[in-house]
Design an enzyme around this catalytic site. Structure first.
Site, PDB file in Angstrom:
ATOM      1  N   ALA A 211     -45.469  10.917  37.600  1.00  0.00           N
ATOM      2  CA  ALA A 211     -46.218  11.963  38.769  1.00  0.00           C
ATOM      3  C   ALA A 211     -47.591  12.029  38.571  1.00  0.00           C
ATOM      4  O   ALA A 211     -47.824  11.948  37.053  1.00  0.00           O
ATOM      5  CB  ALA A 211     -45.808  13.267  38.733  1.00  0.00           C
ATOM      6  N   PRO A 212     -48.629  11.912  39.222  1.00  0.00           N
ATOM      7  CA  PRO A 212     -48.274  12.111  40.782  1.00  0.00           C
ATOM      8  C   PRO A 212     -47.950  10.690  41.330  1.00  0.00           C
ATOM      9  O   PRO A 212     -47.554  10.606  42.674  1.00  0.00           O
ATOM     10  CB  PRO A 212     -49.712  12.397  41.402  1.00  0.00           C
ATOM     11  CG  PRO A 212     -50.680  12.077  40.218  1.00  0.00           C
ATOM     12  CD  PRO A 212     -50.080  11.888  39.085  1.00  0.00           C
ATOM     13  N   ASP A 267     -45.771   6.530  30.892  1.00  0.00           N
ATOM     14  CA  ASP A 267     -47.126   7.062  30.825  1.00  0.00           C
ATOM     15  C   ASP A 267     -47.071   8.686  30.690  1.00  0.00           C
ATOM     16  O   ASP A 267     -47.970   9.483  31.117  1.00  0.00           O
ATOM     17  CB  ASP A 267     -47.821   6.987  32.193  1.00  0.00           C
ATOM     18  CG  ASP A 267     -49.522   7.148  31.933  1.00  0.00           C
ATOM     19  OD1 ASP A 267     -50.006   7.090  31.003  1.00  0.00           O
ATOM     20  OD2 ASP A 267     -49.974   7.438  33.120  1.00  0.00           O
ATOM     21  N   LYS A 296     -50.978   7.981  24.177  1.00  0.00           N
ATOM     22  CA  LYS A 296     -52.121   8.760  24.152  1.00  0.00           C
ATOM     23  C   LYS A 296     -52.598   9.156  22.620  1.00  0.00           C
ATOM     24  O   LYS A 296     -51.729   9.503  21.962  1.00  0.00           O
ATOM     25  CB  LYS A 296     -51.864  10.107  24.800  1.00  0.00           C
ATOM     26  CG  LYS A 296     -50.923  10.135  26.153  1.00  0.00           C
ATOM     27  CD  LYS A 296     -51.687   9.539  27.387  1.00  0.00           C
ATOM     28  CE  LYS A 296     -50.707   9.210  28.359  1.00  0.00           C
ATOM     29  NZ  LYS A 296     -51.387   8.852  29.615  1.00  0.00           N
TER      30      LYS A 296
HETATM   31  C1  LIG Z   1     -50.809  10.915  32.824  1.00  0.00           C
HETATM   32  S1  LIG Z   1     -49.484  11.624  34.038  1.00  0.00           S
HETATM   33  C2  LIG Z   1     -48.844  10.086  34.678  1.00  0.00           C
HETATM   34  C3  LIG Z   1     -49.576   9.403  35.575  1.00  0.00           C
HETATM   35  C4  LIG Z   1     -48.879   8.557  36.466  1.00  0.00           C
HETATM   36  N1  LIG Z   1     -48.739   7.208  35.513  1.00  0.00           N
HETATM   37  C5  LIG Z   1     -49.715   8.115  37.567  1.00  0.00           C
HETATM   38  O1  LIG Z   1     -49.899   7.086  37.640  1.00  0.00           O
HETATM   39  O2  LIG Z   1     -49.961   8.848  38.461  1.00  0.00           O
HETATM   40  C6  LIG Z   1     -48.104  12.162  32.640  1.00  0.00           C
HETATM   41  C7  LIG Z   1     -47.098  12.688  33.314  1.00  0.00           C
HETATM   42  O3  LIG Z   1     -45.993  12.870  32.275  1.00  0.00           O
HETATM   43  C8  LIG Z   1     -45.195  13.816  32.628  1.00  0.00           C
HETATM   44  N2  LIG Z   1     -44.482  14.025  31.406  1.00  0.00           N
HETATM   45  C9  LIG Z   1     -44.846  14.612  30.404  1.00  0.00           C
HETATM   46  N3  LIG Z   1     -43.913  14.628  29.628  1.00  0.00           N
HETATM   47  C10 LIG Z   1     -42.654  14.322  30.220  1.00  0.00           C
HETATM   48  C11 LIG Z   1     -41.126  14.089  29.789  1.00  0.00           C
HETATM   49  N4  LIG Z   1     -40.748  14.414  28.815  1.00  0.00           N
HETATM   50  N5  LIG Z   1     -40.434  13.647  30.952  1.00  0.00           N
HETATM   51  C12 LIG Z   1     -40.812  13.270  32.045  1.00  0.00           C
HETATM   52  N6  LIG Z   1     -42.297  13.256  32.426  1.00  0.00           N
HETATM   53  C13 LIG Z   1     -42.958  13.980  31.496  1.00  0.00           C
HETATM   54  C14 LIG Z   1     -45.989  14.851  33.113  1.00  0.00           C
HETATM   55  O4  LIG Z   1     -45.438  15.640  33.975  1.00  0.00           O
HETATM   56  C15 LIG Z   1     -47.037  14.191  33.964  1.00  0.00           C
HETATM   57  O5  LIG Z   1     -47.042  14.123  35.238  1.00  0.00           O
END
Ligand SMILES: C[S@@+](CC[C@H](N)C(=O)[O-])C[C@H]1O[C@@H](n2cnc3c(N)ncnc32)[C@H](O)[C@@H]1O
Length: 344
Positions: A211-212, A267, A296
């Site tokens: 997300a998003p 990501d 990160k």
């Molecule tokens: C930087 S954003 C991703 C952006 C995405 N790659 C894009 O192109 O729009 C990071 C995402 O990682 C998700 N996230 C973090 N820890 C997570 C987990 N353990 N399982 C699934 N999603 C996770 C967060 O909810 C967030 O939406």
């Protein structure tokens, strides 16, 4: 001693220097840059550039065979750069497209405009002198590997470091898409370009931390079938895309129903060491053929993380077809790993 120019993202000059020390190893004395700017260093080094510097994360460009060209105006600089080019290329038989690029330190007000004017003037002069060769010069993308080129790094209004040998150069600004729901979209686009491969129609993609939906969207618009794993909502062009299935689940425990996929994207904003261990599990289970994984570093030491990535490479990815760790043009406090395991 041979000068090597390493050019990375503005603001990451110190990290680049630390990476150079790491890549050279403890036995080689740390080279002292003869000139530096925001994100770049010019080194006099005895190290063989192709071997040591070809596969680094922070520099977007590693360049050698460098000439310094100075001039007080556009015409003078273009004339000097043409002379340098003709001298450098007199021994080179040009049959294939070659990199013709300008680089400039982002901070300098107006410098990008000056650089663009010089490039236009140089291109016109080059066309008059060597029209066949000029036609093959372009900004890329180019697959990884050393090649002749003419990369002009503007380090000031009247000073250009022009290199005729590109040791490596992969990262670059990508074109945006109005339907992409996030800036992260650009990272995925850039990662395909670094890898030299991209999702194809019908391929299966698992996107952890989707997300998003920028990465999911970039694969879906190419016709791939995406499982987007995230508790957060998908937006923009990803929200109701017919090729994207949104799965509200934890990325660390998610296992694809079919057991495997053509691409694993990840990501997630999570501890990068934990993400690397997750990637190792996916590799051990042979669940993915290709990977785009963002780590990160945030408050973590980026060079320590690079050490761990190199351990990962040695343990998990030694026999992969391709494996790169890069600080992308669109990355901030993060690296992107891209790889192709060869398992299909
Ligand atoms: C930087 S954003 C991703 C952006 C995405 N790659 C894009 O192109 O729009 C990071 C995402 O990682 C998700 N996230 C973090 N820890 C997570 C987990 N353990 N399982 C699934 N999603 C996770 C967060 O909810 C967030 O939406």
């Amino acid at each position: 001693m041979k000068p090597v120019l390493l050019w990375g993202q503005s603001g990451y000059g110190e990290a680049l220097l630390e990476e150079i020390r790491f890549r050279l190893g403890d036995e080689t004395p740390a080279p002292v840059p003869s000139a530096s700017g925001p994100g770049w260093h010019l080194l006099e080094t005895t190290a063989e550039a192709g071997r040591v510097f070809a596969d680094m994360a922070f520099p977007h460009w590693v360049l050698t065979e460098i000439r310094e060209v100075t001039g007080s105006g556009v015409n003078q600089l273009a004339a000097g750069l043409l002379d340098g080019f003709l001298e450098a290329f007199q021994e080179i038989r040009v049959e294939e497209p070659w990199p013709l690029e300008i680089l400039c330190a982002a901070e300098e007000e107006g410098l990008a405009r000056r650089a663009a004017s010089v490039r236009t003037e140089l291109a016109a002069r080059l066309k008059k002198r060597l029209s066949r060769v000029a036609k093959l010069g372009r900004p890329g993308p180019f697959p990884p590997g050393a090649r002749p080129g003419w990369v002009m790094a503007f380090t000031g209004f009247d000073r250009v470091l022009a290199a005729s040998r590109v040791i490596s150069g992969g990262q670059r600004r990508m074109a945006d898409d109005a339907a992409a729901p996030s800036r992260s979209y650009l990272k995925a686009e850039e990662a395909y370009h670094v890898l030299g491969d991209e999702p194809a129609p019908g391929q299966r993609v698992i996107d952890l931390g989707a997300a998003p939906g920028g990465w999911s969207y970039s694969a879906a618009k190419r016709g791939a079938l995406v499982s987007a794993v995230d508790n957060g909502p998908l937006k923009g062009g990803a929200a109701a895309h017919p090729n994207i299935t949104h799965l509200k689940a934890d990325g660390f425990s998610f296992v694809p129903e079919s057991g495997r996929c053509d691409w694993l994207f990840c990501d997630m904003v999570e501890d990068p060491y934990r993400v690397l261990r997750l990637l190792a599990d996916w590799v051990a289970e042979r669940r993915g053929a290709r990977f785009v994984v963002n780590l990160k570093f945030g408050r973590a030491d980026p060079v320590e993380l690079l050490r761990e990535v190199e351990r990962f490479r040695a343990r998990e990815a030694a026999d992969w077809e391709r494996f790169y760790v890069r600080h992308l043009f669109h990355d901030r406090e993060e690296f992107t790993l891209v790889g192709s395991s060869g398992v299909s």
